[in-house]
Design an enzyme around this catalytic site. Structure first.
Site, mmCIF file in Angstrom:
data_model
loop_
_atom_site.group_PDB
_atom_site.id
_atom_site.type_symbol
_atom_site.label_atom_id
_atom_site.label_comp_id
_atom_site.label_asym_id
_atom_site.label_seq_id
_atom_site.Cartn_x
_atom_site.Cartn_y
_atom_site.Cartn_z
ATOM 1 N N GLU A 136 90.586 2.892 -57.801
ATOM 2 C CA GLU A 136 91.755 3.011 -58.520
ATOM 3 C C GLU A 136 91.806 4.236 -59.290
ATOM 4 O OE1 GLU A 136 94.742 0.901 -58.323
ATOM 5 O OE2 GLU A 136 93.809 -1.048 -57.554
ATOM 6 N N HIS A 175 95.854 3.766 -50.183
ATOM 7 C CA HIS A 175 96.689 2.402 -50.108
ATOM 8 C C HIS A 175 97.933 2.353 -49.243
ATOM 9 C CE1 HIS A 175 97.427 -1.559 -52.387
ATOM 10 N NE2 HIS A 175 97.018 -1.829 -51.155
ATOM 11 N N ASP A 185 101.220 3.878 -53.184
ATOM 12 C CA ASP A 185 100.364 4.552 -53.901
ATOM 13 C C ASP A 185 98.914 5.177 -52.866
ATOM 14 O OD1 ASP A 185 99.551 1.673 -53.688
ATOM 15 O OD2 ASP A 185 97.664 2.385 -54.844
#
Length: 203
Positions: A136, A175, A185
């Site tokens: 992330e 993603h 994203d």
């Protein structure tokens, strides 16, 4: 929207990445470790073969604060923000987060299955959580990511490929690539060419 910055130099985080990965424990040495309960074994001894890049901000489009850690450890307080009430029952995690200042935070050992991708498919192979590492980036689809994040991400990708030969620089996806129509994203603000240029310059 607001941002926080660290007074500590980016070099500290790059040195942490350069220290490598402990393949016995599956942890990036010197990253901040915040163990998440949201993981399970990869099925059938599957090795990680794909790196998935995500973007995340909590609340949406706001940066800083403890909320991503709290989400991944099932301790997000629903009363702190209206959005938190909507996601209070989520059980999710990622292997790593790279904060806006470049700090790497690890939640799940790399050999375990983090719950980051959801319903997903890569080159016809479904259930990407089974065979991927999720990273992330603290950010939002339309907000430029920070130079520090690109530098640390490129270094982490190289460290992962060195530690796990099943991974490859040719198998990196967003993603949105593995869950099109459901996820957007890391978004159009993420500069893939910049990432690959840094990887080439360092490899």
């Amino acid at each position: 929207m607001h941002s926080t910055s660290s007074p500590e130099p980016l070099s500290q985080y790059l040195l942490a990445v350069a220290a490598g990965i402990d393949t016995q424990s599956g942890w990036l040495r010197a990253a901040r470790h915040v163990p998440s309960p949201n993981f399970d074994p990869r099925p059938g001894g599957i090795l990680p073969e794909l790196i998935v890049v995500h973007g995340i901000s909590l609340p949406p489009d706001e940066f800083g604060g403890p909320w991503i850690d709290r989400l991944f450890t099932n301790t997000l307080p629903p009363g702190e923000h209206p959005y938190f009430e909507k996601i209070k029952d989520l059980k999710v995690s990622s292997h790593l987060l790279i904060r806006r200042d470049g700090e790497p935070v690890q939640y799940v050992p790399f050999q375990e299955r983090a719950w980051h991708a959801g319903a997903s498919s890569y080159q016809g192979r479904e259930r990407c959580n089974d065979f991927s590492v999720g990273i992330e980036l603290e950010g939002a689809d339309e907000t430029p990511y920070e130079p520090a994040q690109y530098r640390v991400l490129s270094a982490i990708i190289l460290a992962l490929c060195e530690a796990y030969p099943s991974l490859s620089l040719t198998r990196i996806a967003g993603h949105s690539d593995i869950a099109p129509g459901r996820k957007t994203d890391p978004g159009p603000a993420f500069d893939w060419q910049r990432l690959y240029a840094l990887i080439r310059a360092t490899a």
